[in-house]
Design an enzyme around this catalytic site. Structure first.
Site, PDB file in Angstrom:
ATOM      1  N   ASP A  66     -28.826 -16.432 -13.855  1.00 55.13           N
ATOM      2  CA  ASP A  66     -27.833 -15.655 -14.602  1.00 55.13           C
ATOM      3  C   ASP A  66     -27.938 -14.187 -14.218  1.00 55.13           C
ATOM      4  OD1 ASP A  66     -30.272 -15.208 -15.880  1.00 55.13           O
ATOM      5  OD2 ASP A  66     -29.797 -16.622 -17.475  1.00 55.13           O
ATOM      6  N   ASP A  68     -27.834 -10.581 -15.864  1.00 55.02           N
ATOM      7  CA  ASP A  68     -27.832  -9.779 -17.089  1.00 55.02           C
ATOM      8  C   ASP A  68     -27.624  -8.311 -16.742  1.00 55.02           C
ATOM      9  OD1 ASP A  68     -28.328 -12.054 -18.560  1.00 55.02           O
ATOM     10  OD2 ASP A  68     -30.497 -11.807 -18.477  1.00 55.02           O
ATOM     11  N   ASP A 139     -41.071  -8.130 -20.488  1.00 60.10           N
ATOM     12  CA  ASP A 139     -42.322  -8.898 -20.508  1.00 60.10           C
ATOM     13  C   ASP A 139     -43.248  -8.624 -19.327  1.00 60.10           C
ATOM     14  OD1 ASP A 139     -40.475 -10.112 -18.839  1.00 60.10           O
ATOM     15  OD2 ASP A 139     -40.820 -12.156 -19.543  1.00 60.10           O
TER      16      ASP A 139
HETATM   17  P1  ATP Z   1     -34.760 -17.046 -15.596  1.00 56.59           P
HETATM   18  O1  ATP Z   1     -34.654 -17.117 -14.110  1.00 56.59           O
HETATM   19  O2  ATP Z   1     -35.514 -18.197 -16.187  1.00 56.59           O
HETATM   20  O3  ATP Z   1     -33.450 -16.799 -16.300  1.00 56.59           O
HETATM   21  P2  ATP Z   1     -35.427 -14.453 -16.605  1.00 56.59           P
HETATM   22  O4  ATP Z   1     -36.555 -13.519 -16.294  1.00 56.59           O
HETATM   23  O5  ATP Z   1     -34.046 -13.965 -16.287  1.00 56.59           O
HETATM   24  O6  ATP Z   1     -35.732 -15.810 -15.846  1.00 56.59           O
HETATM   25  P3  ATP Z   1     -34.525 -14.723 -19.302  1.00 56.59           P
HETATM   26  O7  ATP Z   1     -35.080 -15.602 -20.362  1.00 56.59           O
HETATM   27  O8  ATP Z   1     -33.149 -14.961 -18.809  1.00 56.59           O
HETATM   28  O9  ATP Z   1     -35.554 -14.834 -18.110  1.00 56.59           O
HETATM   29  O10 ATP Z   1     -34.686 -13.230 -19.825  1.00 56.59           O
HETATM   30  C1  ATP Z   1     -34.015 -12.135 -19.221  1.00 56.59           C
HETATM   31  C2  ATP Z   1     -34.921 -10.915 -19.222  1.00 56.59           C
HETATM   32  O11 ATP Z   1     -35.207 -10.531 -20.569  1.00 56.59           O
HETATM   33  C3  ATP Z   1     -36.269 -11.101 -18.564  1.00 56.59           C
HETATM   34  O12 ATP Z   1     -36.201 -10.934 -17.180  1.00 56.59           O
HETATM   35  C4  ATP Z   1     -37.109 -10.042 -19.239  1.00 56.59           C
HETATM   36  O13 ATP Z   1     -36.869  -8.780 -18.654  1.00 56.59           O
HETATM   37  C5  ATP Z   1     -36.541 -10.012 -20.658  1.00 56.59           C
HETATM   38  N1  ATP Z   1     -37.303 -10.873 -21.590  1.00 56.59           N
HETATM   39  C6  ATP Z   1     -37.085 -12.168 -21.879  1.00 56.59           C
HETATM   40  N2  ATP Z   1     -37.943 -12.621 -22.793  1.00 56.59           N
HETATM   41  C7  ATP Z   1     -38.750 -11.598 -23.110  1.00 56.59           C
HETATM   42  C8  ATP Z   1     -39.848 -11.426 -24.012  1.00 56.59           C
HETATM   43  N3  ATP Z   1     -40.288 -12.420 -24.745  1.00 56.59           N
HETATM   44  N4  ATP Z   1     -40.423 -10.202 -24.082  1.00 56.59           N
HETATM   45  C9  ATP Z   1     -39.954  -9.169 -23.344  1.00 56.59           C
HETATM   46  N5  ATP Z   1     -38.942  -9.267 -22.476  1.00 56.59           N
HETATM   47  C10 ATP Z   1     -38.338 -10.454 -22.350  1.00 56.59           C
HETATM   48 MG    MG Z   2     -32.305 -15.039 -16.788  1.00 56.08          MG
END
Ligand code: ATP
Ligand code: MG
Length: 426
Positions: A66, A68, A139
């Site tokens: 995705d 963001d 995170d």
């Molecule tokens: P994926 O490829 O699984 O989507 P992602 O890193 O994009 O991995 P998401 O769950 O979509 O994961 O979260 C988007 C962003 O939000 C992360 O990259 C991170 O910067 C932030 N984030 C998500 N969860 C947390 C958390 N528990 N604490 C702090 N930041 C978070």
């Molecule tokens: Mg993501």
């Protein structure tokens, strides 16, 4: 990734900025709708940054799941810019910009970590922040990078570029504090290390050892969401191995985890089964959710049934009680739990039938028979077998029996009378 970067010190928060000519992210790789959103924000005088997983994956030459976006525009201002915008979220207002085919681009206003995360009030959580505060509330460092649409540069406040080059996962800030604020971050560290085959930075790892028990207090529904993501990710076996390395399986699965931690054979078996689950991810024969979970719980459930193999034991009841007594923090919804138990019980009958050469074929009518047949073949052969009913093939091959021909129905000839309601003229 070929890039030399200097990690910024957390105290001075001077970001490393990598100009377009010095990195590999091209706009062609970015979703066109995400680009539209970024450009519209920028043209209206706001900052527009791509953030999180998308920047990380593009730098690693992977396809992002995705895209963001973060901005300094407030939720109300974002809504005014996009007719297709919906504001969601109670704790923190996020904008969802909806596009054709159900695609959503999530746009968040820069925010900072709330001062007291335990106090969940709308005001506390809706604390807007600066780009650097937004980066530091994330995170792990590799998830804290921004791609700036103004000049196509990458902005790094947290040392994420260096960690991408070094292939390691590192929590932003003090790991113990960050895990205490949100224990799901432990899971996220493990996830990204497993998916990317990255190492885990020393302090980040030490924090997991001290804080892993906090997972037991995390929200069960949220943990189920996380497990669901991973069981469908293609990396579930690698993740389970990592949890095992940290002796953290019991923090996720309660007594199921304790059983796995004590039995090297069982943990090896689960990982082998999950490898098969992972291998089906993008194939046509992808497994149902019940099938995936049944494989995850099979070695534990099978050992439990073997220990209680008396005639009078109701196996469904045994497994149901055992599931409820595991003390696992993950809440598996009731319907799914029932599906897992029914599937496992049929698989168990299939293994018994292989021994006794007697199979109750009426089980074929059960809703979970097809999944059970596939699972049986995965456990039996160690891989997915493409067949209409793999169990039946294996069973008949072993016992040299031919499938019974379906019984022909016999109809009694009845004399049709003029008054018969079935007669066409009636
Ligand atoms: P994926 O490829 O699984 O989507 P992602 O890193 O994009 O991995 P998401 O769950 O979509 O994961 O979260 C988007 C962003 O939000 C992360 O990259 C991170 O910067 C932030 N984030 C998500 N969860 C947390 C958390 N528990 N604490 C702090 N930041 C978070
Ligand atoms: Mg993501």
């Amino acid at each position: 990734m070929n890039m030399t970067v200097k990690t910024p010190k957390m105290e001075n928060r001077q970001p490393v900025v990598v100009e377009r000519s010095n990195h590999t992210i091209s706009r062609k790789q970015i979703d066109p709708d995400a680009l539209k959103v970024l450009y519209r924000l920028y043209r209206n005088g706001f900052k527009g940054y791509l953030v999180g997983g998308a920047v990380r994956d593009l730098l690693l030459d992977k396809t992002p799941k995705d895209f963001d976006v973060v901005t300094d525009a407030r939720p109300g201002q974002i809504k005014k810019l996009f007719a297709n915008c919906f504001l969601i979220g109670k704790r923190f207002r996020l904008a969802h910009i909806r596009f054709k085919g159900g695609k959503i681009i999530e746009v968040a206003t820069f925010r900072k970590e709330p001062d007291e995360p335990t106090e969940i009030s709308v005001d506390k959580n809706n604390t807007f922040g600066t780009p650097e505060e937004d980066a530091f509330r994330r995170d792990i460092t590799i998830n804290g990078l921004f791609y700036d649409i103004a000049n196509f540069s990458i902005i790094d406040f947290v040392g994420g570029l260096e960690d991408i080059s070094r292939g390691r996962v590192c929590v932003i800030g003090d790991p113990r504090e960050r895990y205490t604020d949100d224990p799901v971050r432990i899971w996220r560290v493990m996830r990204h290390a497993a998916r990317l085959n990255f190492s885990i930075e020393e302090d980040t790892a030490r924090g997991i050892e001290t804080c892993k028990h906090l997972l037991l207090q995390a929200s069960g529904a949220r943990l189920f969401e996380e497990l669901n993501k991973d069981i469908n990710s293609g990396f579930s076996a690698a993740l389970l191995r990592l949890f095992h390395r940290f002796d953290a399986l019991s923090c996720l699965f309660g007594t199921v985890g304790t059983y796995l931690e004590k039995s090297p054979d069982a943990v090896r078996k689960v990982c082998d089964l999950l490898e098969v689950v992972d291998s089906t991810r993008n194939s046509e024969d992808s497994l149902s959710q019940e099938a995936r979970y049944s494989l995850l719980f099979w070695p534990w459930a099978n050992s439990l049934i073997s220990q209680n193999n008396q005639q009078d034991v109701d196996k469904m009841e045994l497994l149901n009680d055992a599931f409820l007594g595991t003390g696992m923090p993950i809440i598996i919804p009731k319907g799914l739990r029932a599906g897992i138990i029914q599937t496992i019980c049929i698989v168990e009958r299939m293994f018994a039938a292989m021994e006794t050469s007697r199979m109750k074929w009426s089980l074929k009518k059960r809703a979970r028979y097809r999944d059970a047949s596939i699972i049986f073949s995965i456990i039996h052969n160690g891989c997915l077998v493409s067949a209409r009913d793999p169990f039946e093939d294996i069973f008949r091959e072993k016992h040299k029996t031919a499938p019974r021909r379906p019984r022909r129905r016999r109809y009694k000839k009845t004399k049709k009378t003029a008054a018969s309601p079935d007669s066409p003229g009636a």
